[in-house]
Design an enzyme around this catalytic site. Structure first.
Site, PDB file in Angstrom:
ATOM      1  N   ASP A  37      56.978  60.652  29.305  1.00 49.79           N
ATOM      2  CA  ASP A  37      56.782  59.547  29.929  1.00 49.79           C
ATOM      3  C   ASP A  37      55.379  59.849  30.885  1.00 49.79           C
ATOM      4  OD1 ASP A  37      58.091  57.967  28.493  1.00 49.79           O
ATOM      5  OD2 ASP A  37      59.479  57.297  30.072  1.00 49.79           O
ATOM      6  N   LYS A  58      53.323  55.348  28.677  1.00 52.98           N
ATOM      7  CA  LYS A  58      53.046  53.933  28.321  1.00 52.98           C
ATOM      8  C   LYS A  58      52.942  53.307  29.764  1.00 52.98           C
ATOM      9  CE  LYS A  58      54.920  51.585  24.925  1.00 52.98           C
ATOM     10  NZ  LYS A  58      53.711  52.024  23.893  1.00 52.98           N
ATOM     11  N   ILE A  94      67.930  52.142  29.809  1.00 50.96           N
ATOM     12  CA  ILE A  94      67.523  50.893  30.717  1.00 50.96           C
ATOM     13  C   ILE A  94      66.028  50.711  30.649  1.00 50.96           C
ATOM     14  CG2 ILE A  94      67.645  49.889  32.905  1.00 50.96           C
ATOM     15  CD1 ILE A  94      70.146  50.998  33.411  1.00 50.96           C
ATOM     16  N   THR A 119      69.153  55.666  36.967  1.00 49.94           N
ATOM     17  CA  THR A 119      68.082  54.536  36.971  1.00 49.94           C
ATOM     18  C   THR A 119      67.692  54.312  38.260  1.00 49.94           C
ATOM     19  OG1 THR A 119      67.741  52.385  35.899  1.00 49.94           O
ATOM     20  CG2 THR A 119      69.650  52.731  37.096  1.00 49.94           C
ATOM     21  N   MET A 168      59.356  47.239  37.428  1.00 50.20           N
ATOM     22  CA  MET A 168      57.858  46.803  37.010  1.00 50.20           C
ATOM     23  C   MET A 168      57.455  45.749  37.781  1.00 50.20           C
ATOM     24  SD  MET A 168      57.997  48.648  33.350  1.00 50.20           S
ATOM     25  CE  MET A 168      59.725  47.803  33.166  1.00 50.20           C
TER      26      MET A 168
END
Length: 239
Positions: A37, A58, A94, A119, A168
């Site tokens: 990522d 992304k 997640i 996470t 986010m």
């Protein structure tokens, strides 16, 4: 026909290199190919210097690799390498699009295994010393994110839990605050905003929903927003 390789979906954790699991680090050191990522740090990639590295990040508002292409790359890599790692920020299960990648690999008959990671919500709670649950105050936690896909534009419901954690959440701060106020949340409900969780440039901001409704400006990295009475600072707490 040559034997197919095995793919590992590995959680890199929130960013700091030493927050990846021992198992994840060991597999990275053995990997032939690593598809990673955009949020995976260069320090994390130092753990797999021997591997061919393919960026498939992304990022919101930036040009990125389509998920269908990533799925295809995973299959192709497993057809030419023994050990392939799909390295994801946080935990693969997640908000990591793991379902789509698992489906593609299983359909192609490729063995796949998931290695969990820390996470971001849990790392944020730890680094800010702010528990997500608190006896007598909060006994439920909900993780959510705002959908940006056109076909899911109406998927914007906020969980009904004591503590809310928005992944986010930087660009969505105003909309989130307005929805919370519209659904009866108190304007002075505590909010903790953490940018670049666990990294050297981490920033923490304390506010309430009213202040959140004014926006967070332009973030310089991934933003996590934690909301609820459990976020109220202790009398002698220091961030």
């Amino acid at each position: 026909m040559p034997a197919l390789g095995k793919v590992y979906l590995i959680g890199a954790g929130p960013g700091a290199q030493d927050l990846i699991t021992l198992r994840g680090a060991r597999l990275l050191a053995q990997a032939d190919i690593v598809l990673h990522d955009a949020l995976v740090t260069s320090e994390m990639l130092d753990l797999c210097q021997q591997a061919e590295k393919i960026p498939v990040g992304k990022r919101s508002g930036q040009r990125s690799v389509a998920q269908q292409i990533i799925n295809q790359q995973l299959v192709e890599c497993a057809q030419r390498a023994r050990l392939v790692v799909r390295l994801k920020g946080g935990d693969p299960m997640i908000f990591g699009r793991a379902d789509e990648e698992l489906r593609a690999l299983e359909e192609a008959g490729i063995e796949v295994e998931v290695v969990p990671g820390i996470t971001t919500a849990l790392a944020a709670a730890a680094t800010t010393k702010q528990p997500l649950t608190k006896r007598g105050v909060a006994r439920s936690v909900g993780f959510f994110t705002s959908s940006t896909a056109a076909e899911h534009a109406d998927h914007d419901a906020i969980p009904e839990t004591d503590t809310l954690v928005q992944y986010m959440g930087g660009r969505e701060a105003i909309a989130t605050a307005e929805r919370l106020l519209a659904h009866g949340h108190k304007p002075d409900t505590p909010v903790v905003v953490i940018e670049n969780v666990s990294r050297a440039d981490q920033q923490t901001h304390r506010m309430d929903i009213t202040t959140l409704s004014q926006g967070l400006g332009t973030p310089h990295g991934p933003v996590l927003v934690m909301i609820g009475e459990a976020m109220r600072a202790r009398p002698h707490q220091r961030d």
